[in-house]
Design a protein around this motif. Structure first.
Motif, PDB file in Angstrom:
ATOM      1  N   VAL A   1     -18.130  -2.163  29.241  1.00 49.42           N
ATOM      2  CA  VAL A   1     -17.611  -0.959  29.906  1.00 49.42           C
ATOM      3  C   VAL A   1     -18.683  -0.378  30.825  1.00 49.42           C
ATOM      4  O   VAL A   1     -18.408  -0.039  31.985  1.00 49.42           O
ATOM      5  CB  VAL A   1     -17.141   0.084  28.869  1.00 49.42           C
ATOM      6  CG1 VAL A   1     -16.890   1.432  29.518  1.00 49.42           C
ATOM      7  CG2 VAL A   1     -15.890  -0.407  28.159  1.00 49.42           C
ATOM      8  N   LEU A   2     -19.907  -0.261  30.318  1.00 50.25           N
ATOM      9  CA  LEU A   2     -20.992   0.288  31.131  1.00 50.25           C
ATOM     10  C   LEU A   2     -21.278  -0.584  32.348  1.00 50.25           C
ATOM     11  O   LEU A   2     -21.638  -0.074  33.414  1.00 50.25           O
ATOM     12  CB  LEU A   2     -22.267   0.450  30.293  1.00 50.25           C
ATOM     13  CG  LEU A   2     -22.207   1.447  29.144  1.00 50.25           C
ATOM     14  CD1 LEU A   2     -23.538   1.490  28.405  1.00 50.25           C
ATOM     15  CD2 LEU A   2     -21.811   2.826  29.631  1.00 50.25           C
TER      16      LEU A   2
ATOM     17  N   THR B   1     -28.979  -0.091  31.738  1.00 47.27           N
ATOM     18  CA  THR B   1     -28.466   0.269  30.419  1.00 47.27           C
ATOM     19  C   THR B   1     -27.350  -0.683  30.000  1.00 47.27           C
ATOM     20  O   THR B   1     -27.286  -1.113  28.843  1.00 47.27           O
ATOM     21  CB  THR B   1     -27.969   1.720  30.400  1.00 47.27           C
ATOM     22  OG1 THR B   1     -29.039   2.574  30.811  1.00 47.27           O
ATOM     23  CG2 THR B   1     -27.502   2.138  29.029  1.00 47.27           C
ATOM     24  N   ALA B   2     -26.485  -1.038  30.931  1.00 50.12           N
ATOM     25  CA  ALA B   2     -25.401  -1.978  30.620  1.00 50.12           C
ATOM     26  C   ALA B   2     -25.956  -3.337  30.211  1.00 50.12           C
ATOM     27  O   ALA B   2     -25.540  -3.909  29.194  1.00 50.12           O
ATOM     28  CB  ALA B   2     -24.481  -2.129  31.832  1.00 50.12           C
TER      29      ALA B   2
ATOM     30  N   SER C   1     -23.568  -4.554  14.621  1.00 49.70           N
ATOM     31  CA  SER C   1     -23.057  -3.547  15.558  1.00 49.70           C
ATOM     32  C   SER C   1     -22.067  -4.193  16.520  1.00 49.70           C
ATOM     33  O   SER C   1     -22.434  -4.614  17.603  1.00 49.70           O
ATOM     34  CB  SER C   1     -24.201  -2.904  16.323  1.00 49.70           C
ATOM     35  OG  SER C   1     -24.861  -3.878  17.078  1.00 49.70           O
TER      36      SER C   1
ATOM     37  N   LEU D   1     -19.214  -1.876  24.514  1.00 45.17           N
ATOM     38  CA  LEU D   1     -19.871  -0.784  25.237  1.00 45.17           C
ATOM     39  C   LEU D   1     -20.607  -1.315  26.459  1.00 45.17           C
ATOM     40  O   LEU D   1     -20.501  -0.751  27.556  1.00 45.17           O
ATOM     41  CB  LEU D   1     -20.849  -0.044  24.316  1.00 45.17           C
ATOM     42  CG  LEU D   1     -21.674   1.046  24.994  1.00 45.17           C
ATOM     43  CD1 LEU D   1     -20.784   2.218  25.387  1.00 45.17           C
ATOM     44  CD2 LEU D   1     -22.794   1.498  24.084  1.00 45.17           C
ATOM     45  N   GLY D   2     -21.343  -2.403  26.285  1.00 44.12           N
ATOM     46  CA  GLY D   2     -22.074  -3.000  27.404  1.00 44.12           C
ATOM     47  C   GLY D   2     -21.148  -3.434  28.524  1.00 44.12           C
ATOM     48  O   GLY D   2     -21.451  -3.254  29.704  1.00 44.12           O
TER      49      GLY D   2
ATOM     50  N   TYR E   1     -28.310   8.029  29.966  1.00 37.95           N
ATOM     51  CA  TYR E   1     -27.078   7.700  30.691  1.00 37.95           C
ATOM     52  C   TYR E   1     -26.169   8.934  30.700  1.00 37.95           C
ATOM     53  O   TYR E   1     -25.605   9.309  31.727  1.00 37.95           O
ATOM     54  CB  TYR E   1     -26.390   6.540  29.977  1.00 37.95           C
ATOM     55  CG  TYR E   1     -25.352   5.800  30.773  1.00 37.95           C
ATOM     56  CD1 TYR E   1     -25.640   4.573  31.334  1.00 37.95           C
ATOM     57  CD2 TYR E   1     -24.054   6.290  30.916  1.00 37.95           C
ATOM     58  CE1 TYR E   1     -24.680   3.850  32.020  1.00 37.95           C
ATOM     59  CE2 TYR E   1     -23.103   5.588  31.614  1.00 37.95           C
ATOM     60  CZ  TYR E   1     -23.422   4.364  32.164  1.00 37.95           C
ATOM     61  OH  TYR E   1     -22.478   3.664  32.852  1.00 37.95           O
TER      62      TYR E   1
ATOM     63  N   LEU F   1     -29.053   5.272  26.322  1.00 41.30           N
ATOM     64  CA  LEU F   1     -27.688   5.803  26.355  1.00 41.30           C
ATOM     65  C   LEU F   1     -27.688   7.329  26.467  1.00 41.30           C
ATOM     66  O   LEU F   1     -26.830   7.910  27.134  1.00 41.30           O
ATOM     67  CB  LEU F   1     -26.912   5.353  25.121  1.00 41.30           C
ATOM     68  CG  LEU F   1     -26.556   3.871  25.075  1.00 41.30           C
ATOM     69  CD1 LEU F   1     -25.995   3.491  23.714  1.00 41.30           C
ATOM     70  CD2 LEU F   1     -25.573   3.519  26.179  1.00 41.30           C
TER      71      LEU F   1
ATOM     72  N   ALA G   1     -27.577  -3.167  26.780  1.00 35.84           N
ATOM     73  CA  ALA G   1     -26.589  -3.150  25.694  1.00 35.84           C
ATOM     74  C   ALA G   1     -26.034  -4.547  25.448  1.00 35.84           C
ATOM     75  O   ALA G   1     -25.879  -4.968  24.297  1.00 35.84           O
ATOM     76  CB  ALA G   1     -25.450  -2.183  26.024  1.00 35.84           C
TER      77      ALA G   1
ATOM     78  N   TRP H   1     -20.041  -2.725  18.203  1.00 33.10           N
ATOM     79  CA  TRP H   1     -19.750  -1.773  19.276  1.00 33.10           C
ATOM     80  C   TRP H   1     -20.596  -2.022  20.519  1.00 33.10           C
ATOM     81  O   TRP H   1     -20.263  -1.546  21.593  1.00 33.10           O
ATOM     82  CB  TRP H   1     -19.970  -0.337  18.793  1.00 33.10           C
ATOM     83  CG  TRP H   1     -21.348  -0.097  18.240  1.00 33.10           C
ATOM     84  CD1 TRP H   1     -21.759  -0.332  16.963  1.00 33.10           C
ATOM     85  CD2 TRP H   1     -22.478   0.409  18.937  1.00 33.10           C
ATOM     86  NE1 TRP H   1     -23.089  -0.002  16.823  1.00 33.10           N
ATOM     87  CE2 TRP H   1     -23.555   0.465  18.020  1.00 33.10           C
ATOM     88  CE3 TRP H   1     -22.687   0.835  20.249  1.00 33.10           C
ATOM     89  CZ2 TRP H   1     -24.820   0.916  18.377  1.00 33.10           C
ATOM     90  CZ3 TRP H   1     -23.955   1.289  20.593  1.00 33.10           C
ATOM     91  CH2 TRP H   1     -24.996   1.324  19.678  1.00 33.10           C
ATOM     92  N   LEU H   2     -21.682  -2.784  20.421  1.00 31.87           N
ATOM     93  CA  LEU H   2     -22.575  -2.957  21.568  1.00 31.87           C
ATOM     94  C   LEU H   2     -21.974  -3.804  22.678  1.00 31.87           C
ATOM     95  O   LEU H   2     -22.122  -3.478  23.852  1.00 31.87           O
ATOM     96  CB  LEU H   2     -23.904  -3.572  21.122  1.00 31.87           C
ATOM     97  CG  LEU H   2     -24.902  -2.615  20.515  1.00 31.87           C
ATOM     98  CD1 LEU H   2     -26.134  -3.361  20.038  1.00 31.87           C
ATOM     99  CD2 LEU H   2     -25.280  -1.535  21.478  1.00 31.87           C
TER     100      LEU H   2
END
Length: 125
Positions: A100-101, A75-76, A91, A97-98, A46, A43, A79, A93-94
């Motif tokens: 969105v990425l 990276t996506a 977590s 986040l994944g 990134y 990240l 995640a 948030w992963l």
């Protein structure tokens, strides 16, 4: 380029518990920690890529753009893989986040592919 698949590989190793990797079961907490550390490093890269692309833009199609597309997608996926293994309790948030990425990576891939297509059409007689 070796650092991009590392978080994904760590996530897959963490997920590969069971019969073939019974010996690795005691290492699972360590593998989870390594997965998260590698993902955080990815990240960070990134962010470096995003800053570099904004700071030194390459207008028009440039074949080097694919060197940007690959790590964004890796990276996506890393995640999303880590989110499945770490779980929402640890977590939450992963996964968002994944996702969105992944959309960002898809958009960058589409732009690079469109640039490649337009460049190819311009060169065709």
């Amino acid at each position: 380029m070796g650092r991009w698949p590392s978080p994904l590989a760590a996530g897959k190793l963490t997920a590969a518990g069971g019969a073939p990797l019974k010996w690795a079961e005691p290492l699972r907490p360590w593998l989870l920690a390594v997965t998260l550390v590698l993902l955080l490093a990815a990240l960070a890269w990134y962010a470096v890529i995003a800053v570099a692309e904004l700071r030194w833009p390459r207008p028009g199609y440039d074949p080097r753009r694919w060197a940007t597309v690959f790590p964004l997608g890796m990276t996506a996926v890393a995640a999303l893989t880590a989110a499945g293994e770490v779980g929402p309790a640890t977590s939450g948030w992963l996964d968002p986040l994944g996702r969105v990425l992944l959309w960002v990576a898809l958009a960058v891939w589409a732009l690079a592919a469109a640039g490649l297509a337009v460049g190819a059409l311009r060169r065709t007689p």
